[in-house]
Design a protein around this motif. Structure first.
Motif, mmCIF file in Angstrom:
data_model
loop_
_atom_site.group_PDB
_atom_site.id
_atom_site.type_symbol
_atom_site.label_atom_id
_atom_site.label_comp_id
_atom_site.label_asym_id
_atom_site.label_seq_id
_atom_site.Cartn_x
_atom_site.Cartn_y
_atom_site.Cartn_z
ATOM 1 N N PRO A 1 47.470 48.014 35.032
ATOM 2 C CA PRO A 1 47.045 46.900 36.090
ATOM 3 C C PRO A 1 46.366 45.165 34.822
ATOM 4 O O PRO A 1 46.307 44.167 35.120
ATOM 5 N N ALA A 2 45.845 45.250 33.653
ATOM 6 C CA ALA A 2 45.195 44.517 32.669
ATOM 7 C C ALA A 2 46.078 43.650 32.152
ATOM 8 O O ALA A 2 46.265 42.458 31.919
ATOM 9 N N THR A 3 48.109 44.095 32.444
ATOM 10 C CA THR A 3 48.777 43.642 31.769
ATOM 11 C C THR A 3 49.955 43.317 32.319
ATOM 12 O O THR A 3 51.156 42.523 31.913
ATOM 13 N N ASP B 1 29.780 31.879 30.890
ATOM 14 C CA ASP B 1 30.737 32.293 31.488
ATOM 15 C C ASP B 1 31.612 33.335 32.425
ATOM 16 O O ASP B 1 32.288 33.466 32.614
ATOM 17 N N GLY B 2 31.748 33.947 31.461
ATOM 18 C CA GLY B 2 31.942 35.995 31.915
ATOM 19 C C GLY B 2 31.301 36.494 32.254
ATOM 20 O O GLY B 2 31.948 36.775 33.803
ATOM 21 N N ILE B 3 29.749 35.991 32.627
ATOM 22 C CA ILE B 3 29.451 35.866 33.988
ATOM 23 C C ILE B 3 30.024 35.581 35.439
ATOM 24 O O ILE B 3 29.893 36.123 36.428
ATOM 25 N N ARG B 4 29.885 34.690 35.033
ATOM 26 C CA ARG B 4 30.414 33.398 36.001
ATOM 27 C C ARG B 4 32.028 33.806 36.400
ATOM 28 O O ARG B 4 32.446 34.004 37.793
ATOM 29 N N ALA B 5 32.697 34.071 35.455
ATOM 30 C CA ALA B 5 34.193 35.332 35.408
ATOM 31 C C ALA B 5 34.050 35.572 36.692
ATOM 32 O O ALA B 5 34.905 36.644 37.611
ATOM 33 N N PHE B 6 33.439 37.090 35.870
ATOM 34 C CA PHE B 6 33.257 38.818 37.186
ATOM 35 C C PHE B 6 32.194 38.815 38.284
ATOM 36 O O PHE B 6 32.951 38.668 39.408
ATOM 37 N N THR B 7 31.613 37.221 38.228
ATOM 38 C CA THR B 7 31.166 37.374 39.849
ATOM 39 C C THR B 7 32.066 36.484 40.346
ATOM 40 O O THR B 7 31.980 37.478 41.551
ATOM 41 N N ALA B 8 32.700 35.721 40.601
ATOM 42 C CA ALA B 8 33.754 34.978 40.991
ATOM 43 C C ALA B 8 35.015 36.187 41.407
ATOM 44 O O ALA B 8 35.091 36.221 42.733
ATOM 45 N N LEU C 1 40.950 40.364 32.932
ATOM 46 C CA LEU C 1 39.431 41.552 33.089
ATOM 47 C C LEU C 1 39.573 42.297 34.640
ATOM 48 O O LEU C 1 39.573 43.230 34.227
ATOM 49 N N LEU C 2 40.118 41.335 35.097
ATOM 50 C CA LEU C 2 40.368 42.166 36.673
ATOM 51 C C LEU C 2 40.676 43.262 36.628
ATOM 52 O O LEU C 2 40.989 44.487 37.192
ATOM 53 N N GLY C 3 42.109 43.336 35.753
ATOM 54 C CA GLY C 3 43.345 44.354 35.498
ATOM 55 C C GLY C 3 42.187 45.963 35.002
ATOM 56 O O GLY C 3 42.482 46.986 34.738
ATOM 57 N N GLY C 4 42.189 45.437 34.162
ATOM 58 C CA GLY C 4 41.425 46.479 33.354
ATOM 59 C C GLY C 4 39.408 46.599 33.805
ATOM 60 O O GLY C 4 39.294 48.047 33.753
#
Length: 215
Positions: free
Chosen positions: A125-127, A19-26, A205-208
């Motif tokens: 950006p993460a928060t 699920d994490g890989i899919r999230a980063f891919t998206a 995740l994106l912000g980090g």
């Protein structure tokens, strides 16, 4: 721009890794970066200069060969970006460089349960998209030490909001810093598969990731 998502485990393996890989891919499809996901330590032994960031996604145990350790150190020294997610704090505990890079090591957690994340620094950006008090269901990692003072703490756990916390008032959960030339972001959140579909967590995740990307 490409990022390397490393998911090798030699200890507990989280069911949420796919699920994490899919999230980063998206996120990459939405924001213009490509994702190479791998379980192979040899990927870190090769030159990493083409990657904007290296992400350790719920890795666990001793997962790096000596050559991979050297490759990661060289990447950091060249100004790379490093991001650790959740069980990355359970990784390479016998390697002092990695402990310094991540900022702290996992020691224990209570049962999975709802609790409250307190945003300490909303100017990141993460928060910056999060409420001051963010309700989350997770494992609420305790660490061998608080990294406060050596890192910029972005969010912490309110131990009064759940049962079994072991760090007391000073319980960072997400932070950033610079170590050995690398920009570093870590979040302890990310145990369950369903959290990777949560918009607030994905933005976290994106912000980090954006904060550590090689420009």
């Amino acid at each position: 721009m490409r990022i390397l998502v490393f998911t090798r485990t030699a200890g507990y393996r989280h069911a949420s890794i796919p699920d994490g890989i899919r999230a980063f891919t998206a996120l990459g499809e939405e924001h213009g970066f490509a994702v190479d996901a791998t379980e192979e330590a040899g990927a870190l032994a090769r030159p990493l200069g083409g990657y904007g960031a290296v992400v350790f996604l719920s890795t666990s145990g001793e997962v790096l060969t000596p050559e991979a350790r050297s490759g990661l150190m060289a990447y950091c020294a060249a100004g790379g970006g490093f991001m650790g997610v959740h069980a990355a704090a359970c990784t390479e505990e016998g390697w002092p460089f990695f402990g310094g890079l991540l900022g702290a090591h996992f020691v224990r957690h209570p049962r999975l349960q709802p609790g409250t994340v307190v945003v300490e620094d909303a100017d990141h950006p993460a928060t910056r998209h999060l409420p001051g008090r963010w309700p989350v269901t997770d494992e609420w990692y305790d660490f061998d030490k608080s990294p406060r003072g050596a890192v910029r703490v972005l969010a912490s756990a309110d131990e009064a909001s759940y049962e079994g916390g072991g760090m007391g008032r000073d319980h960072p959960l997400a932070w950033c810093h610079t170590h050995a030339g690398a920009r570093v972001f870590y979040t302890a959140l990310g145990h369950s598969p369903e959290v990777y579909a949560d918009p607030d967590y994905r933005a976290h995740l994106l912000g980090g990731l954006q904060s550590v990307l090689r420009r």
